[in-house]
Motif scaffolding. Structure first.
Motif, PDB file in Angstrom:
ATOM      1  N   SER A 130       0.840  -1.186   0.000  1.00  0.00           N
ATOM      2  CA  SER A 130       0.000   0.000   0.000  1.00  0.00           C
ATOM      3  C   SER A 130       0.879   1.242   0.000  1.00  0.00           C
ATOM      4  N   ASP A 133      -0.031   3.791   1.277  1.00  0.00           N
ATOM      5  CA  ASP A 133      -0.412   4.422   2.536  1.00  0.00           C
ATOM      6  C   ASP A 133       0.306   3.832   3.743  1.00  0.00           C
ATOM      7  N   ASP A 189     -12.353   6.208   6.668  1.00  0.00           N
ATOM      8  CA  ASP A 189     -11.386   6.522   5.613  1.00  0.00           C
ATOM      9  C   ASP A 189     -11.208   5.283   4.742  1.00  0.00           C
ATOM     10  N   SER A 190     -10.498   5.429   3.649  1.00  0.00           N
ATOM     11  CA  SER A 190     -10.153   4.266   2.842  1.00  0.00           C
ATOM     12  C   SER A 190      -8.664   4.325   2.518  1.00  0.00           C
ATOM     13  N   VAL A 191      -8.114   3.167   2.236  1.00  0.00           N
ATOM     14  CA  VAL A 191      -6.700   3.044   1.882  1.00  0.00           C
ATOM     15  C   VAL A 191      -6.592   2.275   0.570  1.00  0.00           C
ATOM     16  N   THR A 192      -5.528   2.513  -0.152  1.00  0.00           N
ATOM     17  CA  THR A 192      -5.272   1.797  -1.397  1.00  0.00           C
ATOM     18  C   THR A 192      -4.441   0.556  -1.103  1.00  0.00           C
ATOM     19  N   HIS A 223      -2.467  -2.682  -3.133  1.00  0.00           N
ATOM     20  CA  HIS A 223      -1.963  -3.196  -4.409  1.00  0.00           C
ATOM     21  C   HIS A 223      -1.792  -4.703  -4.251  1.00  0.00           C
ATOM     22  N   ASP A 280      -5.305  -2.886  -8.108  1.00  0.00           N
ATOM     23  CA  ASP A 280      -5.366  -1.864  -7.068  1.00  0.00           C
ATOM     24  C   ASP A 280      -6.812  -1.727  -6.621  1.00  0.00           C
ATOM     25  N   ARG A 308      -9.519  -0.098  -3.259  1.00  0.00           N
ATOM     26  CA  ARG A 308      -9.674   0.769  -2.085  1.00  0.00           C
ATOM     27  C   ARG A 308     -10.391  -0.047  -1.018  1.00  0.00           C
TER      28      ARG A 308
END
Length: 109
Positions: free
Chosen positions: A18, A20, A76-79, A81, A91, A93
């Motif tokens: 990620s 993030d 919230d959201s995170v990416t 991979h 990819d 979310r």
């Protein structure tokens, strides 16, 4: 996060990263004491049979994001991979959840 293998051959999720987070670790289901219990998804590669799926969810097998630059808030959201043995990378979310919002997680079973 529910990842389906629509292919006709078995595949494997070989890595998750990620932008993030410094690292992403697969974890097993949550035990009643809040720790991670042993699970087949504790390590990568994780098998995904042809026509089958792998699921990461709150309270179950999940992905732990570590070494984040800033702490995300629930909602919230995170990416993420996702890299597979044969399928192309993907990819996605994913929503951030608060462990205290997971019903029955901390109750002894």
């Amino acid at each position: 996060l529910h990842v389906v293998n629509h292919g006709s051959t078995d595949d494997q999720l070989v890595s998750v990263s990620s932008p993030d987070a410094g690292s992403v670790a697969p974890m097993g289901r949550m035990a009643p004491d809040g720790t991670s219990a042993e699970d087949a998804t504790d390590a990568l590669p994780a098998p995904i049979p042809a026509g089958g799926a792998i699921t990461f969810e709150p309270g179950g097998a999940h992905l732990m994001l570590q070494a984040m630059a800033s702490a995300p808030e629930p909602g919230d959201s995170v990416t993420l991979h996702l890299v597979f043995r044969t399928a192309p990378p993907l990819d996605v979310r994913a929503a951030v959840v608060d462990v205290s919002d997971i019903p029955d997680l901390m109750e002894a079973k």
